[in-house]
Design a protein around this motif. Structure first.
Motif, PDB file in Angstrom:
ATOM      1  N   VAL A  39      24.986  13.023  25.444  1.00 20.86           N
ATOM      2  CA  VAL A  39      25.106  11.711  26.087  1.00 20.86           C
ATOM      3  C   VAL A  39      25.860  10.791  25.144  1.00 20.86           C
ATOM      4  CG1 VAL A  39      23.838   9.749  27.036  1.00 20.86           C
ATOM      5  CG2 VAL A  39      22.991  12.069  27.405  1.00 20.86           C
ATOM      6  N   GLU A  40      27.124  10.563  25.471  1.00 21.87           N
ATOM      7  CA  GLU A  40      27.967   9.728  24.614  1.00 21.87           C
ATOM      8  C   GLU A  40      29.157   9.224  25.407  1.00 21.87           C
ATOM      9  OE1 GLU A  40      29.460  12.156  21.468  1.00 21.87           O
ATOM     10  OE2 GLU A  40      30.406  13.600  22.805  1.00 21.87           O
ATOM     11  N   GLY A  41      29.843   8.230  24.849  1.00 24.80           N
ATOM     12  CA  GLY A  41      31.069   7.727  25.443  1.00 24.80           C
ATOM     13  C   GLY A  41      30.889   6.454  26.245  1.00 24.80           C
ATOM     14  N   ASP A  42      32.010   5.941  26.739  1.00 22.56           N
ATOM     15  CA  ASP A  42      32.048   4.691  27.498  1.00 22.56           C
ATOM     16  C   ASP A  42      31.891   4.972  28.992  1.00 22.56           C
ATOM     17  OD1 ASP A  42      32.672   3.720  25.030  1.00 22.56           O
ATOM     18  OD2 ASP A  42      34.754   3.211  25.487  1.00 22.56           O
ATOM     19  N   ILE A  43      31.016   4.242  29.642  1.00 29.96           N
ATOM     20  CA  ILE A  43      30.866   4.339  31.088  1.00 29.96           C
ATOM     21  C   ILE A  43      30.830   2.935  31.694  1.00 29.96           C
ATOM     22  CG2 ILE A  43      29.698   6.580  31.111  1.00 29.96           C
ATOM     23  CD1 ILE A  43      27.040   5.076  31.472  1.00 29.96           C
ATOM     24  N   THR A  44      31.139   2.865  32.971  1.00 33.13           N
ATOM     25  CA  THR A  44      31.145   1.590  33.679  1.00 33.13           C
ATOM     26  C   THR A  44      30.060   1.589  34.744  1.00 33.13           C
ATOM     27  OG1 THR A  44      33.526   1.421  33.357  1.00 33.13           O
ATOM     28  CG2 THR A  44      32.558  -0.037  34.979  1.00 33.13           C
ATOM     29  N   PHE A  45      29.307   0.503  34.768  1.00 29.48           N
ATOM     30  CA  PHE A  45      28.228   0.316  35.755  1.00 29.48           C
ATOM     31  C   PHE A  45      28.503  -1.008  36.438  1.00 29.48           C
ATOM     32  CE2 PHE A  45      23.783  -1.581  36.195  1.00 29.48           C
ATOM     33  CZ  PHE A  45      23.508  -0.950  37.391  1.00 29.48           C
ATOM     34  N   GLN A  46      28.642  -0.963  37.752  1.00 28.51           N
ATOM     35  CA  GLN A  46      28.976  -2.201  38.446  1.00 28.51           C
ATOM     36  C   GLN A  46      27.964  -2.551  39.525  1.00 28.51           C
ATOM     37  OE1 GLN A  46      32.977  -3.153  38.853  1.00 28.51           O
ATOM     38  NE2 GLN A  46      32.718  -4.383  40.680  1.00 28.51           N
ATOM     39  N   THR A  47      27.612  -3.824  39.555  1.00 29.21           N
ATOM     40  CA  THR A  47      26.670  -4.339  40.540  1.00 29.21           C
ATOM     41  C   THR A  47      27.354  -5.364  41.419  1.00 29.21           C
ATOM     42  OG1 THR A  47      25.916  -5.996  38.960  1.00 29.21           O
ATOM     43  CG2 THR A  47      24.658  -3.951  39.086  1.00 29.21           C
ATOM     44  N   TRP A  48      26.628  -5.745  42.436  1.00 27.87           N
ATOM     45  CA  TRP A  48      27.164  -6.679  43.423  1.00 27.87           C
ATOM     46  C   TRP A  48      26.291  -7.932  43.460  1.00 27.87           C
ATOM     47  CZ3 TRP A  48      25.961  -6.368  49.246  1.00 27.87           C
ATOM     48  CH2 TRP A  48      26.735  -7.300  49.953  1.00 27.87           C
ATOM     49  N   ASN A  49      26.813  -9.012  42.902  1.00 27.46           N
ATOM     50  CA  ASN A  49      26.163 -10.319  43.010  1.00 27.46           C
ATOM     51  C   ASN A  49      24.770 -10.348  42.383  1.00 27.46           C
ATOM     52  OD1 ASN A  49      26.271 -13.007  43.837  1.00 27.46           O
ATOM     53  ND2 ASN A  49      25.135 -12.589  45.719  1.00 27.46           N
ATOM     54  N   LEU A  50      24.647  -9.753  41.191  1.00 27.78           N
ATOM     55  CA  LEU A  50      23.346  -9.716  40.509  1.00 27.78           C
ATOM     56  C   LEU A  50      23.309 -10.532  39.227  1.00 27.78           C
ATOM     57  CD1 LEU A  50      22.227  -5.993  40.835  1.00 27.78           C
ATOM     58  CD2 LEU A  50      21.435  -7.972  42.118  1.00 27.78           C
ATOM     59  N   ALA A  81      29.566 -11.117  46.173  1.00 28.39           N
ATOM     60  CA  ALA A  81      29.156 -10.439  47.410  1.00 28.39           C
ATOM     61  C   ALA A  81      30.298 -10.347  48.416  1.00 28.39           C
ATOM     62  CB  ALA A  81      27.975 -11.189  48.025  1.00 28.39           C
ATOM     63  N   GLU A  82      31.128 -11.349  48.439  1.00 27.83           N
ATOM     64  CA  GLU A  82      32.188 -11.409  49.444  1.00 27.83           C
ATOM     65  C   GLU A  82      33.169 -10.247  49.289  1.00 27.83           C
ATOM     66  OE1 GLU A  82      33.538 -13.181  52.845  1.00 27.83           O
ATOM     67  OE2 GLU A  82      31.878 -13.906  51.603  1.00 27.83           O
ATOM     68  N   GLY A  83      33.438  -9.567  50.393  1.00 33.30           N
ATOM     69  CA  GLY A  83      34.457  -8.521  50.391  1.00 33.30           C
ATOM     70  C   GLY A  83      34.039  -7.209  49.761  1.00 33.30           C
ATOM     71  N   TYR A  84      32.751  -7.005  49.636  1.00 35.45           N
ATOM     72  CA  TYR A  84      32.265  -5.792  48.971  1.00 35.45           C
ATOM     73  C   TYR A  84      32.717  -4.496  49.644  1.00 35.45           C
ATOM     74  CZ  TYR A  84      29.251  -1.921  47.939  1.00 35.45           C
ATOM     75  OH  TYR A  84      28.787  -0.674  47.639  1.00 35.45           O
ATOM     76  N   ALA A  85      32.568  -4.439  50.967  1.00 34.68           N
ATOM     77  CA  ALA A  85      32.902  -3.202  51.671  1.00 34.68           C
ATOM     78  C   ALA A  85      34.368  -2.828  51.468  1.00 34.68           C
ATOM     79  CB  ALA A  85      32.586  -3.341  53.156  1.00 34.68           C
ATOM     80  N   ASP A  86      35.246  -3.817  51.559  1.00 35.51           N
ATOM     81  CA  ASP A  86      36.671  -3.561  51.345  1.00 35.51           C
ATOM     82  C   ASP A  86      36.931  -3.114  49.909  1.00 35.51           C
ATOM     83  OD1 ASP A  86      37.189  -4.294  53.947  1.00 35.51           O
ATOM     84  OD2 ASP A  86      37.704  -6.361  53.440  1.00 35.51           O
ATOM     85  N   LYS A  87      36.207  -3.713  48.987  1.00 37.34           N
ATOM     86  CA  LYS A  87      36.387  -3.392  47.572  1.00 37.34           C
ATOM     87  C   LYS A  87      36.028  -1.945  47.286  1.00 37.34           C
ATOM     88  CE  LYS A  87      36.720  -4.428  43.095  1.00 37.34           C
ATOM     89  NZ  LYS A  87      37.841  -3.707  42.500  1.00 37.34           N
TER      90      LYS A  87
END
Length: 430
Positions: A39-50, A81-87
């Motif tokens: 378990v190593e390295g850079d990762i991206t975690f993205q949330t929506w409006n949190l 939150a706006e435009g999440y589905a398109d994103k």
């Protein structure tokens, strides 16, 4: 009685509806299913409006993970939150999905079909026993093998009922209806006793109602909807009977959670889904209702209530599979789910967590009354909404339901038309 996912999220008032959006380190050739490496390295975690409400929680969680696994770096990006589905669609098409993504089952389905969601049954099956069986199964896709997201948090809602109205109609206020047949009988009696002045229900049936009634919603292959079978027609015919008798509120066709709540508040409707926040509202605006409020489970004829579940998906094309799987599991393990649940009105999906005193012991507050009632029903709850049932399909069903209740079509014609439209949309999904 039916509670939409959005209504439920709004009712729990957390400024969170929480499917997630994306921008990260996708890429790679094919799915990397081996999560057993370092378990190593850079990762991206993205949330929506949190970030606005839970910045400290997520920053602390990420810092703890990076401390546990030296050499990891988690980049947290929060989208509006706006435009999440398109994103999320654009990121999926452009190869820029993050390594770890929060999804709802209906959102993970197209990603899984496109080969972008990691199959956890292959990559992380050792974790399955940590979660409630119904929650783990909720991110399986009809017609596919595999599980495509870790379960994160659950939500459900109890049903409120007005004990005074029940007593006045000659119904047992201490034994509210539990099944659809019982609620239909009670509703007809209520309407008869009040000359149609008091309806028992304020909402038309949704796909979750058909599921809780025991209707088979899809075929076993997962390539066609089947809720127009005899049992489905039976349920809808009963709703039509209620509507004609004014046992179903005449304005149910245009009802929103807010309008239904107001009807319940004023005593025009006898039963309504809700949350602890509603109890506070009743206490202030309708003290007589508050003193005579009953709390019961959702109506179900299967023995299982409906739950709404969110999950954490791993990008199948991540270059850091061990780190991405480890982080997705870390976010959703029992300790962190319990920690999050104590900040926001949600419920853990981890096995045993709902036995914690936080979810089983009342302390006299309204919040606890509802939390305990909801948690009790979640242990064997089911996510009845088919993962392939889109917002467009929900609209098709609602439109046909309206036509039948207004007498423009028979219940069978309406369901046949709805199923035909939904199957056409399903084929377009590919």
């Amino acid at each position: 009685m039916p509670v939409s996912r959005r209504a439920l999220a709004a009712a729990f008032a957390v400024c969170v509806v929480l499917p997630l959006s994306a921008c990260g380190s996708g890429g790679g050739d094919g799915a990397a299913t081996d999560a057993s490496g370092k378990v190593e390295g850079d990762i991206t975690f993205q949330t929506w409006n949190l970030r606005a409400n839970f910045k400290d929680y997520f920053e602390g969680l990420i810092a703890d993970f990076e401390k546990k696994y030296p050499g990891t770096d988690v980049k947290w990006i929060d989208q509006p939150a706006e435009g999440y589905a398109d994103k999320i669609s654009a990121d999926a098409a452009g190869g820029t999905l993050p390594d770890v993504v929060n999804v709802s089952p209906d959102l993970v389905a197209p990603l899984a079909k496109a080969g972008l969601a990691l199959d956890l049954d292959k990559a992380a099956s050792r974790y399955e026993k940590e979660y409630l069986p119904g929650a783990w199964a909720s991110h399986r896709i009809p017609g596919m093998t595999g599980t495509y997201a870790f379960p994160w948090y659950l939500n459900t809602g109890p049903l409120f009922y007005n004990k005074t109205l029940f007593k006045e109609a000659g119904l047992d206020a201490e034994q509210p209806p539990k099944t659809y047949d019982e609620v239909f009988d009670a509703a007809l009696r209520m309407a008869e006793k009040t000359d149609g002045e008091v309806a028992t229900l304020a909402n038309v049936p949704t796909i979750e109602d058909f599921g809780r009634y025991g209707v088979q919603l899809m075929n076993k292959e997962g390539d066609a909807f089947t809720f127009n079978d005899a049992k489905g027609v039976e349920l809808f015919t009963k709703y039509k009977e209620l509507y004609d008798a004014k046992a179903l509120d005449p304005q149910a066709l245009t009802a929103t959670p807010e309008s239904s709540g107001k009807k319940f508040l004023t005593g025009a409707v006898a039963m309504n889904p809700g949350s602890a926040l509603d109890l506070g509202n009743f206490k202030k605006q309708a003290p007589n209702l508050y003193k005579n409020i009953g709390i019961t489970d959702q109506i179900t004829s299967t023995g299982h209530v409906n739950m709404y579940v969110m999950g954490v998906m791993v990008n199948a094309q991540t270059k850091r599979t061990p780190a991405a799987v480890a982080f997705a599991h870390y976010v959703t393990d029992a300790a962190h789910q319990m920690s999050f649940a104590q900040q926001v009105a949600i419920f853990p999906s981890t096995a045993g967590s709902l036995d914690d005193p936080y979810f089983t012991k009342e302390d006299g507050t309204d919040e606890t009354r509802v939390r305990v009632a909801a948690a009790k029903s979640l242990k064997n709850a089911v996510n009845y909404t088919p993962v392939l049932f889109s917002e467009q399909m929900k609209t098709e069903l609602r439109n046909e339901v309206a036509k039948a209740l207004q007498g423009k079509e028979s219940p069978k014609e309406a369901l046949d038309n709805a199923v035909e439209a939904c199957n056409r949309l399903l084929q377009q999904q590919g």
